[in-house]
Scaffold this motif. Sequence first.
Motif, PDB file in Angstrom:
ATOM      1  N   GLU A 205      11.836  19.363  34.437  1.00 35.10           N
ATOM      2  CA  GLU A 205      12.635  18.340  33.753  1.00 35.10           C
ATOM      3  C   GLU A 205      12.488  18.464  32.234  1.00 35.10           C
ATOM      4  O   GLU A 205      13.467  18.351  31.495  1.00 35.10           O
ATOM      5  CB  GLU A 205      12.185  16.952  34.207  1.00 35.10           C
ATOM      6  CG  GLU A 205      13.024  15.821  33.649  1.00 35.10           C
ATOM      7  CD  GLU A 205      12.572  14.471  34.197  1.00 35.10           C
ATOM      8  OE1 GLU A 205      12.383  13.556  33.373  1.00 35.10           O
ATOM      9  OE2 GLU A 205      12.411  14.353  35.427  1.00 35.10           O
ATOM     10  N   GLU A 206      11.286  18.700  31.781  1.00 32.20           N
ATOM     11  CA  GLU A 206      11.051  18.846  30.338  1.00 32.20           C
ATOM     12  C   GLU A 206      11.705  20.118  29.807  1.00 32.20           C
ATOM     13  O   GLU A 206      12.312  20.116  28.734  1.00 32.20           O
ATOM     14  CB  GLU A 206       9.552  18.847  30.044  1.00 32.20           C
ATOM     15  CG  GLU A 206       9.213  18.845  28.593  1.00 32.20           C
ATOM     16  CD  GLU A 206       9.645  17.591  27.841  1.00 32.20           C
ATOM     17  OE1 GLU A 206       9.615  17.638  26.601  1.00 32.20           O
ATOM     18  OE2 GLU A 206      10.009  16.572  28.461  1.00 32.20           O
ATOM     19  N   ILE A 207      11.612  21.199  30.548  1.00 33.22           N
ATOM     20  CA  ILE A 207      12.273  22.444  30.148  1.00 33.22           C
ATOM     21  C   ILE A 207      13.777  22.221  30.071  1.00 33.22           C
ATOM     22  O   ILE A 207      14.434  22.639  29.117  1.00 33.22           O
ATOM     23  CB  ILE A 207      11.921  23.594  31.116  1.00 33.22           C
ATOM     24  CG1 ILE A 207      10.447  23.977  30.953  1.00 33.22           C
ATOM     25  CG2 ILE A 207      12.825  24.797  30.876  1.00 33.22           C
ATOM     26  CD1 ILE A 207       9.914  24.878  32.048  1.00 33.22           C
ATOM     27  N   LYS A 208      14.347  21.543  31.066  1.00 33.57           N
ATOM     28  CA  LYS A 208      15.788  21.262  31.069  1.00 33.57           C
ATOM     29  C   LYS A 208      16.178  20.416  29.867  1.00 33.57           C
ATOM     30  O   LYS A 208      17.227  20.636  29.252  1.00 33.57           O
ATOM     31  CB  LYS A 208      16.197  20.555  32.359  1.00 33.57           C
ATOM     32  CG  LYS A 208      17.690  20.270  32.442  1.00 33.57           C
ATOM     33  CD  LYS A 208      18.056  19.551  33.717  1.00 33.57           C
ATOM     34  CE  LYS A 208      19.534  19.274  33.849  1.00 33.57           C
ATOM     35  NZ  LYS A 208      20.217  18.812  32.657  1.00 33.57           N
ATOM     36  N   ARG A 209      15.330  19.468  29.487  1.00 27.68           N
ATOM     37  CA  ARG A 209      15.624  18.638  28.323  1.00 27.68           C
ATOM     38  C   ARG A 209      15.729  19.492  27.063  1.00 27.68           C
ATOM     39  O   ARG A 209      16.648  19.321  26.256  1.00 27.68           O
ATOM     40  CB  ARG A 209      14.538  17.573  28.149  1.00 27.68           C
ATOM     41  CG  ARG A 209      14.847  16.554  27.061  1.00 27.68           C
ATOM     42  CD  ARG A 209      13.751  15.499  26.951  1.00 27.68           C
ATOM     43  NE  ARG A 209      12.512  16.010  26.417  1.00 27.68           N
ATOM     44  CZ  ARG A 209      12.306  16.280  25.115  1.00 27.68           C
ATOM     45  NH1 ARG A 209      13.249  16.073  24.232  1.00 27.68           N
ATOM     46  NH2 ARG A 209      11.137  16.740  24.710  1.00 27.68           N
ATOM     47  N   HIS A 210      14.834  20.442  26.911  1.00 27.80           N
ATOM     48  CA  HIS A 210      14.876  21.336  25.745  1.00 27.80           C
ATOM     49  C   HIS A 210      16.114  22.230  25.778  1.00 27.80           C
ATOM     50  O   HIS A 210      16.756  22.448  24.740  1.00 27.80           O
ATOM     51  CB  HIS A 210      13.612  22.195  25.672  1.00 27.80           C
ATOM     52  CG  HIS A 210      12.404  21.424  25.260  1.00 27.80           C
ATOM     53  ND1 HIS A 210      12.186  21.004  23.971  1.00 27.80           N
ATOM     54  CD2 HIS A 210      11.338  20.981  25.973  1.00 27.80           C
ATOM     55  CE1 HIS A 210      11.047  20.350  23.893  1.00 27.80           C
ATOM     56  NE2 HIS A 210      10.507  20.317  25.105  1.00 27.80           N
ATOM     57  N   VAL A 211      16.459  22.763  26.939  1.00 24.81           N
ATOM     58  CA  VAL A 211      17.656  23.604  27.062  1.00 24.81           C
ATOM     59  C   VAL A 211      18.904  22.781  26.742  1.00 24.81           C
ATOM     60  O   VAL A 211      19.777  23.237  25.984  1.00 24.81           O
ATOM     61  CB  VAL A 211      17.752  24.229  28.473  1.00 24.81           C
ATOM     62  CG1 VAL A 211      19.109  24.889  28.688  1.00 24.81           C
ATOM     63  CG2 VAL A 211      16.630  25.229  28.689  1.00 24.81           C
ATOM     64  N   ASP A 212      19.000  21.584  27.299  1.00 19.56           N
ATOM     65  CA  ASP A 212      20.162  20.725  27.035  1.00 19.56           C
ATOM     66  C   ASP A 212      20.294  20.423  25.552  1.00 19.56           C
ATOM     67  O   ASP A 212      21.408  20.445  25.000  1.00 19.56           O
ATOM     68  CB  ASP A 212      20.073  19.421  27.835  1.00 19.56           C
ATOM     69  CG  ASP A 212      20.267  19.615  29.325  1.00 19.56           C
ATOM     70  OD1 ASP A 212      20.727  20.703  29.734  1.00 19.56           O
ATOM     71  OD2 ASP A 212      19.944  18.670  30.083  1.00 19.56           O
ATOM     72  N   GLU A 213      19.179  20.134  24.897  1.00 19.93           N
ATOM     73  CA  GLU A 213      19.233  19.844  23.458  1.00 19.93           C
ATOM     74  C   GLU A 213      19.700  21.070  22.671  1.00 19.93           C
ATOM     75  O   GLU A 213      20.548  20.957  21.784  1.00 19.93           O
ATOM     76  CB  GLU A 213      17.878  19.386  22.937  1.00 19.93           C
ATOM     77  CG  GLU A 213      17.914  19.079  21.443  1.00 19.93           C
ATOM     78  CD  GLU A 213      16.594  18.601  20.892  1.00 19.93           C
ATOM     79  OE1 GLU A 213      16.471  18.599  19.652  1.00 19.93           O
ATOM     80  OE2 GLU A 213      15.694  18.230  21.667  1.00 19.93           O
TER      81      GLU A 213
END
Length: 86
Positions: free
Chosen positions: A54-62
Motif C-alpha cells: 500500500e505504501e509503495i502504491k502511494r508513492h507510485v501514484d504520487e
Amino acid sequence: QEDDFDIAREIAVLTRSRTDIGAVVSFSGICRADEDSSRIAALTLEHYPGMAEEEIKRHVDEAMSRWPLNGVTVIHRVGRFMPGQN
C-alpha cells in the motif's frame, strides 16, 4: 518477492515495443559485505504484507500524478539476501 531478479530483463520488458520512452531511470539496492567481506554473511529483510504494498502504491501514484510517466515497475524484495544480490 523473495527471488532475485535481472534488472536488465525488467527494463527490457518495460520498454519492449515502446517508441514513446525517452529515458529509463532505475534504482536497485545491492546487499553489500563488510570491507573485509567476512562479517556479513547475509541480510534478512522483513515487511508487513499489505501495508508495504500500500505504501509503495502511494508513492507510485504520487509520482504518476506529478510527472508524465509512461510506465513504472516496482520490485520489492523480502527474505534473505546474500552479499551482491539485488
